[in-house]
Write an enzyme that holds these catalytic residues in place. Structure first.
Site, mmCIF file in Angstrom:
data_model
loop_
_atom_site.group_PDB
_atom_site.id
_atom_site.type_symbol
_atom_site.label_atom_id
_atom_site.label_comp_id
_atom_site.label_asym_id
_atom_site.label_seq_id
_atom_site.Cartn_x
_atom_site.Cartn_y
_atom_site.Cartn_z
ATOM 1 N N SER A 1 52.942 43.016 16.427
ATOM 2 C CA SER A 1 53.415 42.345 15.222
ATOM 3 C C SER A 1 54.242 41.138 15.649
ATOM 4 O O SER A 1 55.208 41.280 16.393
ATOM 5 C CB SER A 1 54.260 43.327 14.401
ATOM 6 O OG SER A 1 54.835 42.684 13.290
ATOM 7 N N ASP B 1 52.029 49.058 2.680
ATOM 8 C CA ASP B 1 53.026 49.611 3.606
ATOM 9 C C ASP B 1 54.148 50.199 2.729
ATOM 10 O O ASP B 1 54.099 51.381 2.346
ATOM 11 C CB ASP B 1 53.518 48.475 4.530
ATOM 12 C CG ASP B 1 54.683 48.864 5.438
ATOM 13 O OD1 ASP B 1 55.173 50.001 5.335
ATOM 14 O OD2 ASP B 1 55.135 48.028 6.250
ATOM 15 N N GLY C 1 54.944 50.438 12.532
ATOM 16 C CA GLY C 1 56.098 50.623 13.410
ATOM 17 C C GLY C 1 57.379 50.160 12.763
ATOM 18 O O GLY C 1 57.368 49.330 11.854
ATOM 19 N N GLU D 1 48.749 42.855 4.362
ATOM 20 C CA GLU D 1 49.658 44.001 4.202
ATOM 21 C C GLU D 1 50.795 43.657 3.236
ATOM 22 O O GLU D 1 51.470 42.648 3.407
ATOM 23 C CB GLU D 1 50.211 44.347 5.596
ATOM 24 C CG GLU D 1 51.190 45.507 5.635
ATOM 25 C CD GLU D 1 51.684 45.785 7.065
ATOM 26 O OE1 GLU D 1 51.091 45.258 8.032
ATOM 27 O OE2 GLU D 1 52.684 46.507 7.201
ATOM 28 N N LYS E 1 49.113 40.796 14.486
ATOM 29 C CA LYS E 1 49.578 40.772 13.081
ATOM 30 C C LYS E 1 50.626 39.682 12.962
ATOM 31 O O LYS E 1 51.582 39.658 13.730
ATOM 32 C CB LYS E 1 50.149 42.150 12.728
ATOM 33 C CG LYS E 1 51.093 42.185 11.536
ATOM 34 C CD LYS E 1 51.336 43.622 11.099
ATOM 35 C CE LYS E 1 52.784 43.848 10.681
ATOM 36 N NZ LYS E 1 53.017 45.253 10.267
ATOM 37 N N LEU E 2 50.420 38.791 12.007
ATOM 38 C CA LEU E 2 51.364 37.698 11.774
ATOM 39 C C LEU E 2 52.196 38.003 10.539
ATOM 40 O O LEU E 2 51.651 38.318 9.472
ATOM 41 C CB LEU E 2 50.621 36.378 11.551
ATOM 42 C CG LEU E 2 49.683 35.900 12.660
ATOM 43 C CD1 LEU E 2 49.025 34.585 12.240
ATOM 44 C CD2 LEU E 2 50.445 35.730 13.984
ATOM 45 N N LYS E 3 53.494 37.877 10.677
ATOM 46 C CA LYS E 3 54.361 37.970 9.504
ATOM 47 C C LYS E 3 54.221 36.663 8.721
ATOM 48 O O LYS E 3 54.216 35.575 9.321
ATOM 49 C CB LYS E 3 55.808 38.163 9.953
ATOM 50 C CG LYS E 3 56.075 39.529 10.568
ATOM 51 C CD LYS E 3 56.030 40.609 9.502
ATOM 52 C CE LYS E 3 56.460 41.953 10.080
ATOM 53 N NZ LYS E 3 56.470 43.008 9.050
ATOM 54 N N ASN F 1 55.549 41.651 3.754
ATOM 55 C CA ASN F 1 56.757 42.409 3.379
ATOM 56 C C ASN F 1 57.226 42.062 1.964
ATOM 57 O O ASN F 1 58.402 41.730 1.750
ATOM 58 C CB ASN F 1 57.885 42.204 4.396
ATOM 59 C CG ASN F 1 57.632 42.933 5.708
ATOM 60 O OD1 ASN F 1 57.355 42.291 6.717
ATOM 61 N ND2 ASN F 1 57.672 44.258 5.690
ATOM 62 N N ASP G 1 51.166 40.252 7.336
ATOM 63 C CA ASP G 1 52.077 41.156 6.639
ATOM 64 C C ASP G 1 53.148 40.322 5.946
ATOM 65 O O ASP G 1 53.876 39.573 6.602
ATOM 66 C CB ASP G 1 52.731 42.115 7.648
ATOM 67 C CG ASP G 1 53.654 43.126 6.988
ATOM 68 O OD1 ASP G 1 53.716 43.168 5.744
ATOM 69 O OD2 ASP G 1 54.316 43.892 7.730
HETATM 70 O O1 SMG Z 1 57.408 48.390 15.517
HETATM 71 O O2 SMG Z 1 55.969 46.902 16.161
HETATM 72 C C1 SMG Z 1 56.826 47.306 15.395
HETATM 73 C C2 SMG Z 1 57.202 46.447 14.203
HETATM 74 C C3 SMG Z 1 56.079 46.340 13.259
HETATM 75 O O3 SMG Z 1 56.099 44.550 11.728
HETATM 76 C C4 SMG Z 1 56.461 45.659 11.962
HETATM 77 N N1 SMG Z 1 57.217 46.385 11.104
HETATM 78 O O4 SMG Z 1 56.719 45.800 7.629
HETATM 79 O O5 SMG Z 1 55.393 46.556 9.098
HETATM 80 C C5 SMG Z 1 56.493 46.101 8.803
HETATM 81 C C6 SMG Z 1 57.590 45.890 9.808
HETATM 82 C C7 SMG Z 1 58.876 46.544 9.392
HETATM 83 C C8 SMG Z 1 60.032 46.319 10.307
HETATM 84 S S1 SMG Z 1 60.594 44.701 10.269
HETATM 85 C C9 SMG Z 1 62.124 44.664 11.008
HETATM 86 MG MG MG Z 2 54.666 46.037 6.967
#
Ligand code: SMG
Ligand code: MG
Length: 375
Positions: free
Chosen positions: A142, A245, A297, A220, A168-170, A197, A195
């Site tokens: 991520s 998620d 994660g 996501e 995975k790109l935020k 969020n 993703d």
């Molecule tokens: O554990 O590799 C990991 C992080 C994966 O992006 C990740 N988690 O929304 O999926 C999600 C985020 C939540 C934590 S962001 C601090």
């Molecule tokens: Mg997520």
């Protein structure tokens, strides 16, 4: 099993680089770790469980110091009532804690610690417990929001060189189509997903649909946690598969999301859903419905990273998870670090959910501890 003593460790572990999402920039991971000292038929064992809650309630309503409070004041007393009747096992923790509403990450930490102790007592690996035969799982990474597109391309190339099988790109408003287009151009064939969020609303449907051009595995959680119907509507206008998620916190919720057409894919995070046993049930529901799942994660330490890998060995986990090497986040982990080898993370064979953490690592990162005599 009888628990004699519980220690709630609060650790603060620096990250190798800041991790920016639409809701925060994390520079360190605050981790609540539950240590239980238990007496079993096999003698005295120690079990460990990690709480997924971040320091602040920005990913979900839970937060680390709130988890310490609810564990100490409301969850452990319920467990002790159960154990006075000799009813305590990992499989019954969920039922004993069910009268307390929500607080799934706190509950998951306790269930994990009890399960770890139980498996260690019977010298069983978590993979054996789950019936998982896979020896390794595909590793995805991520990637946080970066300051610029050249910087993003550098970071992504570094991970591709390390062997990660999926990126995975935020994303967030203002950081979506351009960075995705740039990464897709630089890596035409890499499995790619995004993703958000919960950073968008349904009003952004037309804009988000522009992501359909990039051959993404999934999008996501573009919308809010409570917006199940709106996710279903968005899923109808986008061709990119919709993945939830934050919105899915139970097997019942997963069944509803699937029935509504709000989820073509589900990110299963054991901590978000109250623990590994509920995570397994969500896997089972999704698999029966023909919905793909993958393991998410929460920047797990070695106390939970291996257990996530074991869970991801179940047959319904058909997409690479956010199960990267320990080095993705940590210079020093609490346990033997997990490494990526040929794009994969090994499913652990040790007994329990995790290795016992290294005492000097715990000492290095500990910022607080509550010692609770419970027997
Ligand atoms: O554990 O590799 C990991 C992080 C994966 O992006 C990740 N988690 O929304 O999926 C999600 C985020 C939540 C934590 S962001 C601090
Ligand atoms: Mg997520």
């Amino acid at each position: 099993m009888q628990i004699d003593h519980v220690t709630l460790h609060e650790l603060r572990i620096p990250l190798v680089t800041p991790f920016t999402t639409s809701f925060s920039t994390q520079r360190a991971r605050t981790v609540v770790a539950v240590e239980v000292a238990a007496r079993t038929e096999a003698g005295e064992v120690t079990g460990w469980g990690e709480c997924g809650a971040l320091a602040e309630p920005v990913y979900s309503e839970e937060y680390a110091s709130g988890a310490v409070d609810v564990i100490e004041r409301f969850l452990l007393p319920r467990l002790m009532d159960a154990q006075s009747l000799d009813l305590l096992s990992a499989e019954t923790v969920g039922e004993h804690l069910a009268p307390i509403v929500g607080h799934r990450m706190a509950k998951a930490a306790i269930e994990s610690a009890v399960l770890d102790a139980q498996l260690k007592a019977t010298r069983t690996s978590f993979a054996q417990y789950l019936g998982v035969t896979a020896r390794s799982v595909a590793s995805g990474v991520s990637v946080g929001i970066q300051d610029s597109i050249p910087q993003l391309l550098d970071v992504v190339s570094g991970y591709v060189d390390e062997g990660y099988q999926r990126i995975k790109l935020k994303i967030q408003p203002g950081w979506d189509t351009e960075p995705v287009a740039a990464v897709r151009e630089a890596h035409p064939d890499i499995p790619l997903q995004v993703d958000a969020n919960a950073a968008y609303t349904l009003v952004d449907a037309a804009h988000l649909s522009r992501l359909d051009a990039f051959g993404l595995l999934l999008i996501e959680q573009p919308l809010g946690e409570a917006d199940m119907r709106q996710h279903a509507e968005l899923a109808r206008v986008m061709s990119t598969p919709m993945c939830l998620d934050e919105s899915v916190v139970s097997a019942e919720g997963a069944a509803d999301a699937i029935a509504l057409g709000a989820a073509a894919v589900i990110n299963i995070k054991p901590s978000r859903v109250g623990g590994y046993l509920e995570a397994r049930r969500i896997h089972d529901v999704a698999r029966a419905a023909g919905i793909a799942v993958w393991c998410g994660g929460m920047l797990e330490t070695g106390l939970a990273r291996g257990a996530n890998a074991a869970l991801a060995g179940l047959p319904g986990f058909t997409l690479p998870g956010d199960i990267s090497a320990s080095s993705r986040f940590y210079e020093r982990d609490l346990t033997t670090p997990f490494v990526i080898e040929n794009g994969r993370i090994a499913v652990p064979t040790f007994a329990g959910l995790c290795e016992e953490p290294q005492a000097d690592a715990v000492a290095e990162f500990e910022v607080g501890a509550r010692h609770l005599q419970v027997a």
